[in-house]
Scaffold this active site. Sequence first.
Site, PDB file in Angstrom:
ATOM      1  N   LYS A 125       0.619  -1.244  -0.140  1.00  0.00           N
ATOM      2  CA  LYS A 125       0.128   0.089   0.104  1.00  0.00           C
ATOM      3  C   LYS A 125       1.003   1.228  -0.028  1.00  0.00           C
ATOM      4  O   LYS A 125       1.985   1.192   0.180  1.00  0.00           O
ATOM      5  CB  LYS A 125      -1.064  -0.145   1.281  1.00  0.00           C
ATOM      6  CG  LYS A 125       0.010  -0.047   2.659  1.00  0.00           C
ATOM      7  CD  LYS A 125      -0.996  -0.427   3.790  1.00  0.00           C
ATOM      8  CE  LYS A 125      -0.513  -0.167   5.285  1.00  0.00           C
ATOM      9  NZ  LYS A 125      -1.119  -0.679   6.168  1.00  0.00           N
ATOM     10  N   ARG A 139     -11.206  -0.115  14.907  1.00  0.00           N
ATOM     11  CA  ARG A 139     -10.773   0.713  13.179  1.00  0.00           C
ATOM     12  C   ARG A 139     -12.014   0.037  12.304  1.00  0.00           C
ATOM     13  O   ARG A 139     -12.887   0.875  12.232  1.00  0.00           O
ATOM     14  CB  ARG A 139      -9.563   0.604  12.930  1.00  0.00           C
ATOM     15  CG  ARG A 139      -9.257   1.567  11.757  1.00  0.00           C
ATOM     16  CD  ARG A 139      -7.913   1.458  11.551  1.00  0.00           C
ATOM     17  NE  ARG A 139      -7.159   0.260  10.860  1.00  0.00           N
ATOM     18  CZ  ARG A 139      -6.053   0.147  10.452  1.00  0.00           C
ATOM     19  NH1 ARG A 139      -5.161   1.129  10.373  1.00  0.00           N
ATOM     20  NH2 ARG A 139      -5.659  -0.922  10.145  1.00  0.00           N
ATOM     21  N   HIS A 145      -6.150  -7.201  12.968  1.00  0.00           N
ATOM     22  CA  HIS A 145      -5.140  -6.505  12.998  1.00  0.00           C
ATOM     23  C   HIS A 145      -4.678  -6.165  14.374  1.00  0.00           C
ATOM     24  O   HIS A 145      -5.514  -5.917  15.112  1.00  0.00           O
ATOM     25  CB  HIS A 145      -5.356  -5.088  12.112  1.00  0.00           C
ATOM     26  CG  HIS A 145      -4.121  -4.638  11.701  1.00  0.00           C
ATOM     27  ND1 HIS A 145      -2.916  -5.184  11.405  1.00  0.00           N
ATOM     28  CD2 HIS A 145      -3.686  -3.202  11.643  1.00  0.00           C
ATOM     29  CE1 HIS A 145      -2.005  -4.554  10.971  1.00  0.00           C
ATOM     30  NE2 HIS A 145      -2.478  -3.163  11.301  1.00  0.00           N
ATOM     31  N   ARG A 149       0.571 -10.663   6.680  1.00  0.00           N
ATOM     32  CA  ARG A 149       0.901  -9.426   6.101  1.00  0.00           C
ATOM     33  C   ARG A 149       1.784  -8.555   6.380  1.00  0.00           C
ATOM     34  O   ARG A 149       1.649  -7.705   7.308  1.00  0.00           O
ATOM     35  CB  ARG A 149      -0.384  -8.780   6.285  1.00  0.00           C
ATOM     36  CG  ARG A 149      -1.863  -9.598   5.876  1.00  0.00           C
ATOM     37  CD  ARG A 149      -3.090  -8.877   6.410  1.00  0.00           C
ATOM     38  NE  ARG A 149      -2.986  -7.942   7.580  1.00  0.00           N
ATOM     39  CZ  ARG A 149      -3.582  -8.578   8.794  1.00  0.00           C
ATOM     40  NH1 ARG A 149      -4.256  -9.540   8.640  1.00  0.00           N
ATOM     41  NH2 ARG A 149      -3.641  -7.790  10.204  1.00  0.00           N
ATOM     42  N   TYR A 157      15.211  30.945   4.193  1.00  0.00           N
ATOM     43  CA  TYR A 157      14.020  31.454   4.437  1.00  0.00           C
ATOM     44  C   TYR A 157      13.956  31.946   5.969  1.00  0.00           C
ATOM     45  O   TYR A 157      14.738  31.146   6.949  1.00  0.00           O
ATOM     46  CB  TYR A 157      12.678  30.690   4.179  1.00  0.00           C
ATOM     47  CG  TYR A 157      12.148  30.530   2.881  1.00  0.00           C
ATOM     48  CD1 TYR A 157      12.062  31.612   2.109  1.00  0.00           C
ATOM     49  CD2 TYR A 157      12.230  29.335   2.232  1.00  0.00           C
ATOM     50  CE1 TYR A 157      11.468  31.691   0.718  1.00  0.00           C
ATOM     51  CE2 TYR A 157      11.689  29.289   1.031  1.00  0.00           C
ATOM     52  CZ  TYR A 157      11.451  30.512   0.205  1.00  0.00           C
ATOM     53  OH  TYR A 157      10.974  30.398  -1.001  1.00  0.00           O
ATOM     54  N   CYS A 209      13.190  24.078   2.123  1.00  0.00           N
ATOM     55  CA  CYS A 209      12.456  24.614   1.129  1.00  0.00           C
ATOM     56  C   CYS A 209      11.498  23.608   0.647  1.00  0.00           C
ATOM     57  O   CYS A 209      11.735  22.164   0.833  1.00  0.00           O
ATOM     58  CB  CYS A 209      13.313  25.441   0.141  1.00  0.00           C
ATOM     59  SG  CYS A 209      14.230  26.452   0.672  1.00  0.00           S
ATOM     60  N   ASP A 251      11.381  22.530  -2.368  1.00  0.00           N
ATOM     61  CA  ASP A 251      12.011  21.783  -3.458  1.00  0.00           C
ATOM     62  C   ASP A 251      13.647  21.549  -3.406  1.00  0.00           C
ATOM     63  O   ASP A 251      14.267  20.985  -4.131  1.00  0.00           O
ATOM     64  CB  ASP A 251      11.776  22.340  -5.008  1.00  0.00           C
ATOM     65  CG  ASP A 251      10.400  22.661  -5.226  1.00  0.00           C
ATOM     66  OD1 ASP A 251       9.616  21.914  -5.101  1.00  0.00           O
ATOM     67  OD2 ASP A 251      10.056  23.852  -5.347  1.00  0.00           O
TER      68      ASP A 251
HETATM   69  C1  LIG Z   1      -0.670  -1.527   6.976  1.00  0.00           C
HETATM   70  C2  LIG Z   1      -1.234  -2.789   7.198  1.00  0.00           C
HETATM   71  C3  LIG Z   1      -0.421  -4.275   7.213  1.00  0.00           C
HETATM   72  C4  LIG Z   1       1.080  -4.130   7.141  1.00  0.00           C
HETATM   73  O1  LIG Z   1       1.638  -3.384   8.750  1.00  0.00           O
HETATM   74  P1  LIG Z   1       3.136  -3.410   8.875  1.00  0.00           P
HETATM   75  O2  LIG Z   1       3.166  -3.182  10.230  1.00  0.00           O
HETATM   76  O3  LIG Z   1       3.780  -2.373   7.842  1.00  0.00           O
HETATM   77  O4  LIG Z   1       3.761  -4.612   8.249  1.00  0.00           O
HETATM   78  C5  LIG Z   1      -0.911  -5.102   7.729  1.00  0.00           C
HETATM   79  N1  LIG Z   1      -2.185  -5.244   8.035  1.00  0.00           N
HETATM   80  C6  LIG Z   1      -2.990  -4.219   7.851  1.00  0.00           C
HETATM   81  C7  LIG Z   1      -4.596  -4.249   8.004  1.00  0.00           C
HETATM   82  C8  LIG Z   1      -2.554  -2.960   7.606  1.00  0.00           C
HETATM   83  O5  LIG Z   1      -3.337  -1.783   7.488  1.00  0.00           O
END
Ligand SMILES: *Cc1c(COP(=O)(O)O)cnc(C)c1O
Length: 690
Positions: free
Chosen positions: A355, A449, A477, A537, A582, A630, A632
């Site tokens: 992602k 969540r 999660h 994951r 700046y 800055c 850029d």
């Molecule tokens: C982002 C995310 C992950 C990956 O998390 P990491 O800590 O980067 O491995 C896994 N599951 C869900 C639901 C997430 O949102």
Amino acid sequence: MKRSYPALDMFRLIAAALVVAIHTSPLSGLTEAGDFWLTRVLARIAVPFFLMVSGYFLARGNWNGTNRFLQKTLFLYAASVILYLPVNFYNGNISGLDWVRRLLLDGTLYHLWYFPAAMLGVLIARTLARAGLPAALSVAGVLYLIGLGGDSWYGICTRIPVINIFYNGIFSVCTYTRNGLFYAPIFLLLGAAGFRLRRGLAAAGGVLALLAMSAEALFLRAQNVQRHDSMYLFLPLLMVCLFSLLLDANAGERKSFRSFSLLIYILHPMVILLVRGGAKAVGLQTLLIENSLVHYLAVLAGSCGLAYVLCFLRPARPGAKARAWRELDLSALRHNVHVLQSSLPAGCALMGVVKADAYGHGAVTVARTLWRSGVRAFAVACLTEGIALRKAGIRGEILILGYTPPEEAALLLRWRLSQMVADAAHGQSLADTGFPLRIHLGLDTGMHRLGLPADDYAAISALYQRKNLKVVGIFSHLCVADSLAESDIAYTEAQLTRFYETVAWLRAQGFPTGRVHIQASYGVLNLPEQQSCDYARVGIALYGVRSSDAPVRRPLDLQPVLSLRARVTSVRTLAAGECAGYDRAFQAGRATRIAAVSIGYADGLPRSLPQMGGYVLLRGKKCPLIGRLCMDQALIDVTGAPEAETGDIVTLIGCDGPEMLRAEALAAQCGTITNELLSRLGGRLPVVAR
Ligand SMILES: *Cc1c(COP(=O)(O)O)cnc(C)c1O
């Protein structure tokens, strides 16, 4: 500073000049044997060299660039075919099936065979390379030997009747064995191997191989057995030595030489016609045609001139490393996949979380590398990210971890994406669309969540009643798996218990769970193995960094994948008391050498970085960031690196000489985690894989 000497790109020019020699026989008017040696022996290194360079660079990019290579070669071939159509017409050899056969196999004009051969060769070489280089080289070597028997060794090999029949079969399809099947794969793969011999060994080996190949060629010529003269037994050996020497001397690149040599290759037959036609028109045949050396030089000069004009006309594009870029170490990524996968119990596969543009690493490049390393499941944040992966050719499971509105359900189906269910209402609205959708049931075990409450069995079974929703996975999660505080560990334990209770209940009810998954990176780094899981994951750990420097229970040997680099764009000296940037935020306490750097907060760097003690690496030395960052650009103090000059590479994350700037340290400096720091790296930064 080390003088750069782009040996590989320079040799392209020599190779192009040799190809022109093959087609003009420069020494034929002086010495027949000398011309034979020059054009039928020495010049035969040119095309293998081009193939080896292609193989070398494709393999360094893990063959990810294959499709682009094929597209580009196809385009060049198509353009060349059209360019030479008039010549085909003039020669009267354009009619019928034979032209199509030549279009696909031999090339429509004598030098154009290279393009179909390179395309077929790359496809074969890439396929073979999957089996590992030793196996690939063996198969390609056998193919080359078969080709050799139909080329310069033809007369000797075909003394055996069966073999003669065999080659008759081959030559009823293609004109030569010097093609994409027998000739190109070995050189592409030798390039991919990138053998580095000791310089003395390579030089001696090269000379000996050239002598041996010359003897071989002269012998075969004396025997009058050559059907063609592109392939020799000693040619691959000579090429390995030559290429090793070139790699050894190579530093930097000269991209303009690439298009220049390519244009000479494509255009020189046209120039031959022009020189001949022109010579006849002005009555200079004796000089320009009959004098073979002058003829060669005229063709070479004409080709160079034409190529130069065309290069000049071509719109130039900025180089990826001109300003600031994200540099990926793909071998580190492959290493991390291997380490993570080995840390998981058998039966549990890695789901690559890509992602947010793969945490700022470039989702397509990362996903392709993961796929090549055996990863078959991916997770993204939203529909757009999922579609982008599919469009880039990523197959396998792609799970959307965020909410997708039911109005977009058709797209989930169209791109075969799996959707997580955010809550009971989301599930119902997806079901109401009537589309047969693949879903992963998200369970809320304590993060609060997304997901259905893990103990809301009524809502869960309601979703199972909806026939068009196919539950292909169930997951949750963990929200404090990164913490080793006692209360947090207890919280994680409670989450795990809730999760597995629900999974057990589903199984007892006979509801299919599909793939079960709960661990993310810190689930892998901090938890004991989860026996009943099908996926882990993994996001941040895949990229070889941790979210922070907090300790973990199971430290794994992961390597950072990303380096962030920019360039010095200007250097100047401030007198004591002068200020810079700046808000006049920097004031020189003493004479200070400062430099402007081509990266800023719009590229994703935290604006507070200079004030938080941020620094960069330049010529292997630490240089503090100064003043206000800055949008850029940035300013750095290079008093400690007085040789700094415009064009120098500046490292903001990664290694430079003995120094290393870790993403974890940078994130900590700015009060955030690496996940945020990396995922903010902007799309304005090209991704350069190495
Ligand atoms: C982002 C995310 C992950 C990956 O998390 P990491 O800590 O980067 O491995 C896994 N599951 C869900 C639901 C997430 O949102």
